[in-house]
Enzyme design. Structure first.
Site, PDB file in Angstrom:
ATOM      1  CG  ASN A  10       8.879 -65.301 -30.764  1.00  0.00           C
ATOM      2  OD1 ASN A  10       8.207 -65.559 -29.693  1.00  0.00           O
ATOM      3  ND2 ASN A  10       8.727 -63.859 -31.010  1.00  0.00           N
ATOM      4  NE  ARG A  93       8.713 -62.852 -26.649  1.00  0.00           N
ATOM      5  CZ  ARG A  93       7.335 -62.635 -26.862  1.00  0.00           C
ATOM      6  NH1 ARG A  93       6.480 -63.344 -27.794  1.00  0.00           N
ATOM      7  NH2 ARG A  93       6.635 -62.072 -26.175  1.00  0.00           N
ATOM      8  CG  HIS A 182       5.530 -56.997 -25.455  1.00  0.00           C
ATOM      9  ND1 HIS A 182       4.162 -56.524 -25.120  1.00  0.00           N
ATOM     10  CD2 HIS A 182       5.301 -58.289 -26.269  1.00  0.00           C
ATOM     11  CE1 HIS A 182       3.365 -57.372 -25.814  1.00  0.00           C
ATOM     12  NE2 HIS A 182       3.876 -58.414 -26.356  1.00  0.00           N
ATOM     13  N   GLY A 214      -0.846 -59.403 -28.477  1.00  0.00           N
ATOM     14  CA  GLY A 214      -0.562 -58.694 -26.964  1.00  0.00           C
ATOM     15  C   GLY A 214      -0.029 -57.018 -26.981  1.00  0.00           C
ATOM     16  NE  ARG A 243      -2.537 -61.692 -23.952  1.00  0.00           N
ATOM     17  CZ  ARG A 243      -1.278 -61.433 -24.173  1.00  0.00           C
ATOM     18  NH1 ARG A 243      -0.654 -60.862 -23.472  1.00  0.00           N
ATOM     19  NH2 ARG A 243      -0.865 -62.041 -25.395  1.00  0.00           N
ATOM     20  CG  ASP A 284      -6.459 -59.101 -38.095  1.00  0.00           C
ATOM     21  OD1 ASP A 284      -6.317 -57.904 -38.259  1.00  0.00           O
ATOM     22  OD2 ASP A 284      -5.777 -59.943 -38.277  1.00  0.00           O
ATOM     23  CG  MET A 285      -6.308 -52.410 -35.750  1.00  0.00           C
ATOM     24  SD  MET A 285      -7.762 -51.979 -34.617  1.00  0.00           S
ATOM     25  CE  MET A 285      -6.912 -51.760 -32.885  1.00  0.00           C
ATOM     26  NE  ARG A 286      -4.539 -57.876 -40.618  1.00  0.00           N
ATOM     27  CZ  ARG A 286      -3.205 -58.576 -40.818  1.00  0.00           C
ATOM     28  NH1 ARG A 286      -2.594 -58.704 -41.834  1.00  0.00           N
ATOM     29  NH2 ARG A 286      -3.366 -59.425 -39.616  1.00  0.00           N
ATOM     30  CB  VAL A 333      -1.993 -52.909 -33.892  1.00  0.00           C
ATOM     31  CG1 VAL A 333      -2.723 -51.627 -33.739  1.00  0.00           C
ATOM     32  CG2 VAL A 333      -2.562 -54.065 -33.731  1.00  0.00           C
ATOM     33  CG  ASN A 336       1.349 -53.068 -40.436  1.00  0.00           C
ATOM     34  OD1 ASN A 336       1.885 -52.932 -41.411  1.00  0.00           O
ATOM     35  ND2 ASN A 336       1.471 -54.212 -39.753  1.00  0.00           N
ATOM     36  CD  GLU A 386       9.083 -59.497 -29.981  1.00  0.00           C
ATOM     37  OE1 GLU A 386       8.383 -59.670 -30.929  1.00  0.00           O
ATOM     38  OE2 GLU A 386       8.755 -59.550 -28.811  1.00  0.00           O
TER      39      GLU A 386
END
Ligand SMILES: Nc1ncnc2c1ncn2[C@@H]1O[C@H](COP(=O)(O)OP(=O)(O)O)[C@@H](O)[C@H]1O
Ligand SMILES: CC(=O)OP(=O)(O)O
Ligand SMILES: [Mg+2]
Length: 410
Positions: A10, A93, A182, A214, A243, A284-286, A333, A336, A386
């Site tokens: 991938n 992929r 995706h 993404g 994005r 990064d969401m964290r 995301v 988690n 995936e």
């Protein structure tokens, strides 16, 4: 010796993820990741499940070709090298398959040419995919190499969902339509969700929210995709790590005519310097959650914009499907970030949607329900895989099924 192993590559814009699987029981023999390719701080992390041994190397990996060579070396150190007689095929992929590929496809020169032609509509992805394929083909020219396309699952979208409302002749001439991405994840996760509900895939309507770097949403009716949020390129739809997702297309004219930016600069702005990163400096969401906990208003607003867009797509796909059996969160995301899941369905009780705070707070690797027991619509977390899906499709194509290789271009 029987050929039962499949290697999956991938290749992303700046990373290569890989897995080696034994398809007799779909078990993983080795997994790994090369990240930050092209930077001084690249990292290779490799784990052999056969021995339980993990190795990490830090230091520059110049490009995708060097990354693939490093992957081959790591596998060889565990006796799982690319020269293995047990290898049946290599699955790749490929992000953009355009209008041609609705099935996994054995790669030949015609397929390579088509993937190359599609680089302009998946600039962050297809070029990297192609380098991965060419490097792997040079290492094992004797093996079938199979392309599994992100776009394939979305080829079932009806014309009214796939077409933009622009001049049909111009759209057709330039193949401008909504392809969606995706798809391997949306296919796998929607199937696993049906399993979690104890139903067959053709019995359930599911909204899949794939929230990684993404991010995309899809509406899946009875196992078939009927709408998805990404379009001609992976830029449309949800707010992502870097994005923008949806915006008024006139923003682009404005930035060019009034802002004096070039098309390339605007392209880079929307793909690499927008989304969460553009809004608050972090993708990064964290990190964003940590900043929110400290009372950071900019991070809070970025989070709220992200959630607002997500909610709009949940509502839209609820309307598209008419009846929804489950909403499912997946990818980095989605799997988690409990606060994202909670905020996304908050206030949607009238639609039968709610999360149970305790269930939502539990962390796990297994598919699980997070809605209250009496909920009308199930809310679920289903980890995506995936690589497993690509391996399964690759192994089925090379024949262990009908013994024939086919290409969609033949
Ligand atoms: N524990 C976590 N809590 C919140 N967000 C997380 C966590 N782990 C990963 N993420 C998010 O997931 C993203 C990566 O998702 P992933 O699906 O691996 O993306 P991709 O495949 O596009 O690289 C990270 O950028 C981060 O925002
Ligand atoms: C198509 C796409 O956006 O892929 P990724 O999430 O891996 O960047
Ligand atoms: Mg991903």
């Amino acid at each position: 010796m029987s050929q039962t192993h499949v290697l999956v590559l991938n290749s992303g814009s700046s990373s290569v993820k890989y897995q080696l699987l034994d398809m007799r029981d779909s078990s993983r023999l080795a997994v790994g990741l090369v990240e930050r390719i092209g930077e001084q701080t690249s990292r290779i992390k490799h784990t052999a499940l056969t021995t339980g041994c993990t190795r990490e190397q830090n230091g520059p990996v110049a490009d995708h070709q060097a990354a693939l060579k490093a992957v081959a070396e790591e596998l060889a150190r565990d006796g799982l090298g690319l020269d293995s007689p047990e290898l049946a095929a290599i699955g790749h992929r490929v992000v953009h398959g355009g209008m041609f590929f609705s099935e996994p496809t054995v790669i030949d020169d015609a397929v390579l040419t088509e993937i190359e032609r599609l680089i302009p509509v998946a600039p962050l992805h297809n070029a990297a995919n192609l380098t991965g394929i060419r490097t792997a083909m040079a290492l094992r020219p004797d093996l079938p190499h199979v392309a599994v396309f992100d776009t394939a699952f979305h080829t079932t979208m009806p014309e009214h969902a796939a077409r933009y409302a622009i001049d049909t002749k111009i759209a057709d001439r330039h193949r401008v339509r909504r392809y969606g991405f995706h798809g391997t994840s949306h296919a796998y996760v929607s199937r696993e969700t049906a399993k979690l509900l104890g139903k067959a895939p053709d019995e359930v309507n599911v909204i899949v929210l794939h929230l990684g770097n993404g991010a995309s949403a899809s509406a899946v009716r009875g196992g078939r995709c009927v709408d998805t949020s990404m379009g001609l390129t992976p830029l449309e739809g949800l707010v992502m790590g870097t994005r923008s997702g949806d915006l008024d297309p006139a923003v682009i004219f404005h930035l060019e005519r009034v802002g004096g930016m070039s098309m390339d600069e605007i392209d880079t702005l929307l793909n690499k310097r927008s989304g969460l990163f553009g809004l608050c400096g972090d993708n990064d969401m964290r990190e964003i959650q940590r900043r929110i906990d400290e009372g950071d208003a900019q991070a809070r607003l970025a989070f709220d914009i992200y959630i607002h867009r997500l909610k709009k797509y949940i509502g839209a796909y609820y309307a598209v499907l008419g009846r929804v059996d489950a909403i499912v969160f997946t990818a980095g995301v989605g799997e988690n970030a409990a606060p994202v899941r909670e905020a996304a369905v908050m206030g949607l009780e009238e639609l039968g949607l709610a999360v149970d705070g305790d269930l939502n707070g539990v962390h796990g690797d297994e598919p699980r329900l997070i809605s209250p027991a009496d909920a009308r619509v199930a809310v679920a977390v289903v980890p995506t895989d995936e690589e497993l899906e690509i391996a399964t499709q690759t192994y089925a194509l090379v024949g262990k099924g009908n013994g024939t290789y086919s290409t969609a271009l033949a």
